[in-house]
Scaffold this motif. Structure first.
Motif, PDB file in Angstrom:
ATOM      1  N   ARG A 135     -59.126 105.507  29.097  1.00 55.76           N
ATOM      2  CA  ARG A 135     -57.703 105.141  29.063  1.00 55.76           C
ATOM      3  C   ARG A 135     -57.627 103.658  28.736  1.00 55.76           C
ATOM      4  O   ARG A 135     -58.310 102.838  29.353  1.00 55.76           O
ATOM      5  CB  ARG A 135     -56.995 105.475  30.370  1.00 55.76           C
ATOM      6  N   PHE A 136     -56.793 103.343  27.755  1.00 48.39           N
ATOM      7  CA  PHE A 136     -56.819 101.970  27.258  1.00 48.39           C
ATOM      8  C   PHE A 136     -55.476 101.576  26.662  1.00 48.39           C
ATOM      9  O   PHE A 136     -54.625 102.421  26.350  1.00 48.39           O
ATOM     10  CB  PHE A 136     -57.927 101.813  26.212  1.00 48.39           C
ATOM     11  N   VAL A 137     -55.311 100.268  26.530  1.00 50.12           N
ATOM     12  CA  VAL A 137     -54.157  99.687  25.851  1.00 50.12           C
ATOM     13  C   VAL A 137     -54.683  98.824  24.714  1.00 50.12           C
ATOM     14  O   VAL A 137     -55.896  98.661  24.551  1.00 50.12           O
ATOM     15  CB  VAL A 137     -53.292  98.853  26.824  1.00 50.12           C
ATOM     16  N   ASN A 138     -53.770  98.275  23.950  1.00 52.57           N
ATOM     17  CA  ASN A 138     -54.147  97.415  22.818  1.00 52.57           C
ATOM     18  C   ASN A 138     -53.504  96.041  23.001  1.00 52.57           C
ATOM     19  O   ASN A 138     -52.404  95.785  22.502  1.00 52.57           O
ATOM     20  CB  ASN A 138     -53.711  98.044  21.492  1.00 52.57           C
ATOM     21  N   PRO A 139     -54.175  95.142  23.733  1.00 59.23           N
ATOM     22  CA  PRO A 139     -53.600  93.822  24.002  1.00 59.23           C
ATOM     23  C   PRO A 139     -53.467  92.990  22.724  1.00 59.23           C
ATOM     24  O   PRO A 139     -54.084  93.285  21.692  1.00 59.23           O
ATOM     25  CB  PRO A 139     -54.609  93.178  24.957  1.00 59.23           C
ATOM     26  N   GLN A 140     -52.687  91.946  22.838  1.00 60.14           N
ATOM     27  CA  GLN A 140     -52.574  90.964  21.756  1.00 60.14           C
ATOM     28  C   GLN A 140     -52.776  89.565  22.313  1.00 60.14           C
ATOM     29  O   GLN A 140     -52.171  88.606  21.858  1.00 60.14           O
ATOM     30  CB  GLN A 140     -51.213  91.092  21.073  1.00 60.14           C
ATOM     31  N   LEU A 141     -53.649  89.464  23.301  1.00 63.21           N
ATOM     32  CA  LEU A 141     -53.919  88.185  23.937  1.00 63.21           C
ATOM     33  C   LEU A 141     -54.991  87.408  23.188  1.00 63.21           C
ATOM     34  O   LEU A 141     -55.866  87.990  22.542  1.00 63.21           O
ATOM     35  CB  LEU A 141     -54.405  88.407  25.372  1.00 63.21           C
ATOM     36  N   CYS A 142     -54.942  86.100  23.316  1.00 63.93           N
ATOM     37  CA  CYS A 142     -56.003  85.197  22.866  1.00 63.93           C
ATOM     38  C   CYS A 142     -56.121  85.157  21.353  1.00 63.93           C
ATOM     39  O   CYS A 142     -56.071  84.098  20.748  1.00 63.93           O
ATOM     40  CB  CYS A 142     -57.355  85.558  23.486  1.00 63.93           C
ATOM     41  N   ASP A 143     -56.313  86.292  20.734  1.00 66.95           N
ATOM     42  CA  ASP A 143     -56.380  86.384  19.274  1.00 66.95           C
ATOM     43  C   ASP A 143     -55.608  87.617  18.834  1.00 66.95           C
ATOM     44  O   ASP A 143     -56.177  88.700  18.656  1.00 66.95           O
ATOM     45  CB  ASP A 143     -57.833  86.459  18.809  1.00 66.95           C
ATOM     46  N   PRO A 144     -54.299  87.490  18.628  1.00 67.08           N
ATOM     47  CA  PRO A 144     -53.480  88.644  18.271  1.00 67.08           C
ATOM     48  C   PRO A 144     -53.728  89.158  16.859  1.00 67.08           C
ATOM     49  O   PRO A 144     -53.184  90.202  16.482  1.00 67.08           O
ATOM     50  CB  PRO A 144     -52.045  88.111  18.413  1.00 67.08           C
ATOM     51  N   ASN A 145     -54.561  88.453  16.093  1.00 70.49           N
ATOM     52  CA  ASN A 145     -54.822  88.846  14.709  1.00 70.49           C
ATOM     53  C   ASN A 145     -55.970  89.826  14.562  1.00 70.49           C
ATOM     54  O   ASN A 145     -56.310  90.212  13.440  1.00 70.49           O
ATOM     55  CB  ASN A 145     -55.094  87.602  13.854  1.00 70.49           C
ATOM     56  N   VAL A 146     -56.596  90.224  15.687  1.00 77.35           N
ATOM     57  CA  VAL A 146     -57.681  91.202  15.612  1.00 77.35           C
ATOM     58  C   VAL A 146     -57.321  92.407  16.468  1.00 77.35           C
ATOM     59  O   VAL A 146     -56.539  92.307  17.421  1.00 77.35           O
ATOM     60  CB  VAL A 146     -59.036  90.622  16.077  1.00 77.35           C
ATOM     61  N   THR A 147     -57.892  93.554  16.124  1.00 80.91           N
ATOM     62  CA  THR A 147     -57.702  94.765  16.921  1.00 80.91           C
ATOM     63  C   THR A 147     -58.405  94.605  18.265  1.00 80.91           C
ATOM     64  O   THR A 147     -59.559  94.160  18.335  1.00 80.91           O
ATOM     65  CB  THR A 147     -58.267  95.985  16.181  1.00 80.91           C
ATOM     66  N   GLN A 148     -57.713  94.978  19.332  1.00 79.27           N
ATOM     67  CA  GLN A 148     -58.280  94.913  20.679  1.00 79.27           C
ATOM     68  C   GLN A 148     -58.062  96.241  21.400  1.00 79.27           C
ATOM     69  O   GLN A 148     -57.050  96.910  21.198  1.00 79.27           O
ATOM     70  CB  GLN A 148     -57.616  93.802  21.505  1.00 79.27           C
ATOM     71  N   HIS A 149     -59.024  96.596  22.229  1.00 76.13           N
ATOM     72  CA  HIS A 149     -58.891  97.725  23.146  1.00 76.13           C
ATOM     73  C   HIS A 149     -59.351  97.240  24.512  1.00 76.13           C
ATOM     74  O   HIS A 149     -60.412  96.606  24.623  1.00 76.13           O
ATOM     75  CB  HIS A 149     -59.760  98.914  22.730  1.00 76.13           C
ATOM     76  N   SER A 150     -58.587  97.552  25.553  1.00 74.38           N
ATOM     77  CA  SER A 150     -59.046  97.232  26.903  1.00 74.38           C
ATOM     78  C   SER A 150     -58.554  98.292  27.869  1.00 74.38           C
ATOM     79  O   SER A 150     -57.512  98.913  27.653  1.00 74.38           O
ATOM     80  CB  SER A 150     -58.557  95.848  27.345  1.00 74.38           C
ATOM     81  N   GLY A 151     -59.326  98.512  28.893  1.00 75.03           N
ATOM     82  CA  GLY A 151     -58.979  99.543  29.862  1.00 75.03           C
ATOM     83  C   GLY A 151     -60.216 100.036  30.575  1.00 75.03           C
ATOM     84  O   GLY A 151     -61.077  99.243  30.946  1.00 75.03           O
ATOM     85  N   TYR A 152     -60.334 101.358  30.688  1.00 72.13           N
ATOM     86  CA  TYR A 152     -61.406 101.916  31.514  1.00 72.13           C
ATOM     87  C   TYR A 152     -62.185 103.012  30.803  1.00 72.13           C
ATOM     88  O   TYR A 152     -61.606 103.932  30.226  1.00 72.13           O
ATOM     89  CB  TYR A 152     -60.829 102.465  32.818  1.00 72.13           C
ATOM     90  N   LEU A 153     -63.496 102.880  30.879  1.00 72.99           N
ATOM     91  CA  LEU A 153     -64.397 103.978  30.553  1.00 72.99           C
ATOM     92  C   LEU A 153     -64.541 104.769  31.850  1.00 72.99           C
ATOM     93  O   LEU A 153     -65.175 104.304  32.809  1.00 72.99           O
ATOM     94  CB  LEU A 153     -65.745 103.432  30.083  1.00 72.99           C
ATOM     95  N   GLU A 154     -63.914 105.934  31.906  1.00 74.53           N
ATOM     96  CA  GLU A 154     -63.862 106.715  33.136  1.00 74.53           C
ATOM     97  C   GLU A 154     -64.973 107.755  33.131  1.00 74.53           C
ATOM     98  O   GLU A 154     -64.966 108.688  32.336  1.00 74.53           O
ATOM     99  CB  GLU A 154     -62.497 107.389  33.269  1.00 74.53           C
ATOM    100  N   MET A 155     -65.915 107.574  34.024  1.00 76.02           N
ATOM    101  CA  MET A 155     -67.086 108.435  34.088  1.00 76.02           C
ATOM    102  C   MET A 155     -67.124 109.073  35.469  1.00 76.02           C
ATOM    103  O   MET A 155     -67.746 108.553  36.394  1.00 76.02           O
ATOM    104  CB  MET A 155     -68.341 107.626  33.788  1.00 76.02           C
ATOM    105  N   GLY A 156     -66.391 110.180  35.608  1.00 73.47           N
ATOM    106  CA  GLY A 156     -66.252 110.799  36.914  1.00 73.47           C
ATOM    107  C   GLY A 156     -65.492 109.872  37.849  1.00 73.47           C
ATOM    108  O   GLY A 156     -64.419 109.366  37.508  1.00 73.47           O
ATOM    109  N   SER A 157     -66.066 109.591  38.999  1.00 69.66           N
ATOM    110  CA  SER A 157     -65.413 108.719  39.972  1.00 69.66           C
ATOM    111  C   SER A 157     -65.546 107.239  39.625  1.00 69.66           C
ATOM    112  O   SER A 157     -64.884 106.393  40.235  1.00 69.66           O
ATOM    113  CB  SER A 157     -66.010 108.956  41.367  1.00 69.66           C
TER     114      SER A 157
END
Length: 450
Positions: free
Chosen positions: A37-59
């Protein structure tokens, strides 16, 4: 954190958000218990593609923040960055060192770091979760205090990232980090190499590892504690009687570490850790100098940690896909879990030798003002590595490393392995020498001569 400020006051890049977060969601086909589950921030360098959130592996929920390279991301390599501790968040690297983010004005403003390593690589920062409790923004319930076991989770996290974002799965892969990541990285990378040979899952096209001021081989590194404290080019930092005491105490320390290496038993390794830290490394505290930068007093916080104010702010957390929690820069529970399991005194050098024998390049770079993982010990452990090519490396000697017509360090290398001493840099090299560190990284990951 109860803070009446809106993030609009902190940075024009963030506006105040609602309590709800709208996530992108990806469900793994390979493992029904895994998702992203992730969002696409535009922080720090809004000119590049970003993904941040969680790699959810069970618990277990591993926080990640990914930035595409500023140019030709489809061609540039993918570099994963891990901080050490054990128990420290990789947001340290992202905000203090080589990531595109910097904080200013006592943690009230987000700015771009012009020396970001994203200029030459796609960068993935992961809050490597050392159980039993979370690191940074990561969280979960699984109890795991062995680095070898953590390698399995790291491998599966990269596989999950590839499945969710397949466009990066064929890019050359590099694994970088610092400090206690000198234990993580050799073990994680060696596990990747061995799993690649099975050809069951997606190949991880690993080309190299890079370790900055790493904790790799305690037996050798502690031998050089007195040399750094008493004989470095930064002057004699302890009185002679303490220098002598440190050298004498190393003799018993070495025997305890050798017993740990031989038995690999928790009790033996914990005993070595307790004695050596108190009677060798611990004596440095009497110098009044900072263990991360001997040029500074022990009371100096270096690098400054004002970025923690930002990462603890609920509006920034929502912007990167985190429901409000207390950000933990370096969490105590995972630290003690690892140390109490004896991980602080185990030897990671054999894993580096294995990597080299499989053709994975190794970069060991060290800021020479750091006491904690000092350059004398790191150079000695590099020279001690046994691999197909170690004779070639040891037939050389340190020579000047020149950048922009100035000697900025010393280097010794072959096509497989490079040791790099960087002048006037403390424990976090990219903070102290950002331009030189960027030049090092760019040439390394693009496989050009340093």
């Amino acid at each position: 954190m109860d803070d009446p400020r809106s993030m609009a006051a902190i940075s024009p890049q963030i506006t105040h958000l609602t309590d709800d977060i709208t996530y992108n969601r990806f469900s793994s086909v390979l493992n029904s218990n895994y998702s992203v589950r992730f969002v696409n921030p535009q922080l720090c360098d809004p000119n590049v593609t970003q993904h941040s959130g969680y790699l959810e592996m069970g618990s277990e929920k591993y926080f990640f923040w990914f930035f595409e390279s500023k140019s030709k991301p489809e061609e540039k390599p993918l570099t994963v960055w891990l901080n050490g501790g054990p128990g420290c968040s990789s947001m340290i690297g992202l905000w203090q060192e080589n990531g595109p983010c910097r904080s200013e004005n006592n943690g009230t403003k987000v700015v771009y770091n012009p020396y970001s390593w994203t200029r030459f690589s796609n960068m993935l920062f992961i809050d490597q979760k050392c159980q039993p409790s979370g690191v940074g923004y990561s969280y979960g319930s699984k109890i795991d205090s062995q680095v070898e076991t953590s390698a399995v989770a790291f491998y599966e996290a990269i596989q999950l990232f590839y499945e969710a974002f397949p466009k990066y799965s064929q890019l050359p892969f590099h694994l970088f980090g610092e400090s206690f990541a000198g234990r993580y990285i050799p073990i994680f990378a060696d596990y990747i190499v061995k799993r690649n040979l099975e050809v069951v899952n997606q190949m991880i096209p690993i080309q190299s590892v890079g370790i900055g001021n790493g904790w790799i081989n305690p037996l050798i590194q502690l031998k050089y504690a007195a040399q750094m404290a008493c004989e470095s080019n930064y002057g004699k930092l302890l009185p002679e009687y303490l220098c002598t005491q440190m050298r004498n105490n190393y003799k018993r320390c070495a025997k305890l570490i050798e017993k740990c290496y031989a038995s690999n038993r928790r009790n033996d390794c914990v005993a070595a850790d307790g004695y050596c830290n108190a009677n060798v490394d611990g004596l440095f505290s009497r110098s009044g100098r900072n263990v991360y930068d001997v040029r500074q007093s022990s009371s100096t916080v270096t690098p400054p940690e004002d970025f923690v104010n930002l990462l603890d702010h609920p509006d920034l957390q929502r912007a990167i896909g985190v429901k409000h929690m207390k950000y933990q820069q370096c969490a105590d529970p995972p630290y003690y879990a690892m140390i109490n399991a004896g991980e602080g005194m185990r030897n990671s050098a054999p894993y580096l030798s294995s990597l080299l024998n499989h053709g994975v390049r190794v970069l060991n770079y060290v800021g020479d003002a750091d006491y904690l993982c000092n350059w004398f010990g790191n150079y000695a452990l590099t020279a001690d590595l046994k691999f197909n090519g170690s004779v070639e490396f040891n037939n050389q000697s340190l020579r000047p490393w020149v950048f922009e017509s100035k000697e900025v360090g010393q280097i010794q290398n072959t096509s497989l392995i490079t040791f790099l001493r960087i002048y006037e840099a403390g424990h976090e090299v990219p903070y102290y020498q950002p331009k030189n560190a960027l030049a090092m990284f760019a040439k390394w990951v693009l496989n050009r001569a340093l």
